[in-house]
Write a protein that holds these residues in place. Structure first.
Motif, short mmCIF file in Angstrom:
data_model
loop_
_atom_site.label_atom_id
_atom_site.label_comp_id
_atom_site.label_asym_id
_atom_site.label_seq_id
_atom_site.Cartn_x
_atom_site.Cartn_y
_atom_site.Cartn_z
N HIS A 1 0.91 -1.09 -0.03
CA HIS A 1 -0.06 -0.01 0.14
C HIS A 1 1.03 1.31 -0.14
O HIS A 1 0.50 2.21 -0.61
CB HIS A 1 -0.85 0.03 1.35
CG HIS A 1 -1.71 1.11 1.27
ND1 HIS A 1 -2.75 1.35 0.65
CD2 HIS A 1 -1.87 2.31 2.11
CE1 HIS A 1 -3.31 2.69 0.84
NE2 HIS A 1 -2.94 3.14 1.90
N ALA A 2 1.90 1.43 0.99
CA ALA A 2 2.80 2.71 0.91
C ALA A 2 3.54 2.85 -0.30
O ALA A 2 3.94 3.75 -0.59
CB ALA A 2 3.84 2.11 2.12
N HIS A 3 3.88 1.58 -1.17
CA HIS A 3 4.45 1.77 -2.22
C HIS A 3 3.47 1.65 -3.70
O HIS A 3 3.94 1.72 -4.66
CB HIS A 3 5.52 0.65 -2.43
CG HIS A 3 6.64 0.84 -1.68
ND1 HIS A 3 6.65 0.47 -0.20
CD2 HIS A 3 7.91 1.13 -1.56
CE1 HIS A 3 7.98 0.78 0.28
NE2 HIS A 3 8.58 1.06 -0.61
N GLY A 4 2.37 2.04 -3.49
CA GLY A 4 1.38 2.10 -4.36
C GLY A 4 1.12 0.85 -5.38
O GLY A 4 0.80 1.03 -6.26
#
Length: 312
Positions: free
Chosen positions: A204-207
């Motif tokens: 999620h943090a890295h898309g």
């Protein structure tokens, strides 16, 4: 932070933690010991002697980790044993794990060790298996907040051998292969859940879109005319086998008659009684609607029932 999790005393968490500290120091990192449990084994004591120890401080009749001294010292890495300990009355924080959070907030890497029985949410299950009650615990969210979790694992038979106890001991005793295997299974599942959450957060943090899960999530999709009871039972067996989650749904569309909906709703209620998460999906295209649900819920197995009237 890094947490070393063990399913019982004696698996070697403290030794692994100190050995990791030794390796980091050999690589040039500044490592200190913030707390070590009393009466270490000879092997552990030898490791401790190779590292700098920040002494515990006296508070009333007890001792607590000297957080202020650690913060003044500002090491790169701090090793903290016995993270579930309660601090004595008069301490700034009532629990040692709260001290850990304070040290982490200062930008110091913390490596800790913890036994399964000291995880608050696991305490009842462990007490049921072992008959032993603990009062000092750490919330499960402490594990989920870690950057890394390491499961320190040995087979139950080896653990009993280390303790000098025969593996053929009375099965009613806490330390038997069967009971230790139960504890080990809980620890393995907990570690898998933490890793799953870490992966989800990373992606999620890295898309990165997370399409399929790392743990089993089984979706049973009911249709008119399908043998719902057999399908739900099969899905339940697989969910239990893989210690996964069970979802049961049906797709509401223009070919589903009202009387069929009543029957399908009854099947969903049966699934709920078995612990399944249930939902009714709306969509003109049943297949696309089902697949959209599967992707958004990271489903790993799909069970679809059909009759001769359905042409999915």
């Amino acid at each position: 932070s890094s947490d070393l999790l063990g399913y019982a005393s004696g698996v070697g968490k403290s030794f692994r933690m100190m050995d990791e500290g030794r390796r980091r120091r050999a690589r040039g990192q500044d490592v200190v010991i913030g707390a070590i449990q009393p009466n270490p084994s000879p092997e552990l004591a030898r490791l401790v002697q190779t590292l700098e120890v920040i002494p515990l401080k006296k508070i009333g009749d007890g001792e607590a980790m000297d957080v202020e001294a650690i913060l003044r010292r500002r090491p790169q890495v701090c090793l903290i044993d016995g993270v579930a300990y309660d601090n004595p009355p008069g301490s700034k924080n009532p629990k040692r794990w709260m001290d850990v959070e304070e040290i982490l907030a200062a930008g110091i890497i913390v490596i800790t060790s913890i036994n399964l029985q000291h995880i608050e949410e696991c305490r009842d299950d462990v007490e049921r298996i072992t008959g032993r009650k603990v009062t000092e615990t750490v919330p499960e969210r402490f594990l989920y907040a870690a950057d890394e979790i390491v499961l320190v694992d040995v087979p139950p038979e080896l653990l009993l051998e280390r303790a000098g106890q025969p593996s053929t001991a009375d099965p009613n005793q806490a330390g038997t292969p069967h009971r230790l295997a139960e504890l080990r299974e809980i620890a393995l599942l907990l570690a898998a859940e933490v890793v799953d959450k870490q992966l989800e957060g990373y992606l999620h943090a890295h898309g990165i879109e997370l399409v399929w899960g790392t743990q089993e999530r089984i979706l049973v999709c009911l249709t008119r005319g399908s043998n719902a009871h057999a399908m739900i039972a099969s899905g339940k067996r697989n969910a239990d086998r893989f210690h996964g989650e069970l979802f049961t749904v049906y797709v509401r569309h223009d070919r589903v008659k009202e009387k069929d909906e009543v029957i399908l709703e009854g099947h969903l209620e049966s699934a709920r009684q078995l612990g399944a998460q249930t939902d009714v999906l709306d969509g003109d295209d049943p297949v696309e609607t089902l697949m959209e649900f599967a992707r958004s819920h990271r489903i790993t197995q799909i069970f679809v029932g059909h009759s001769s009237r359905d042409h999915w």
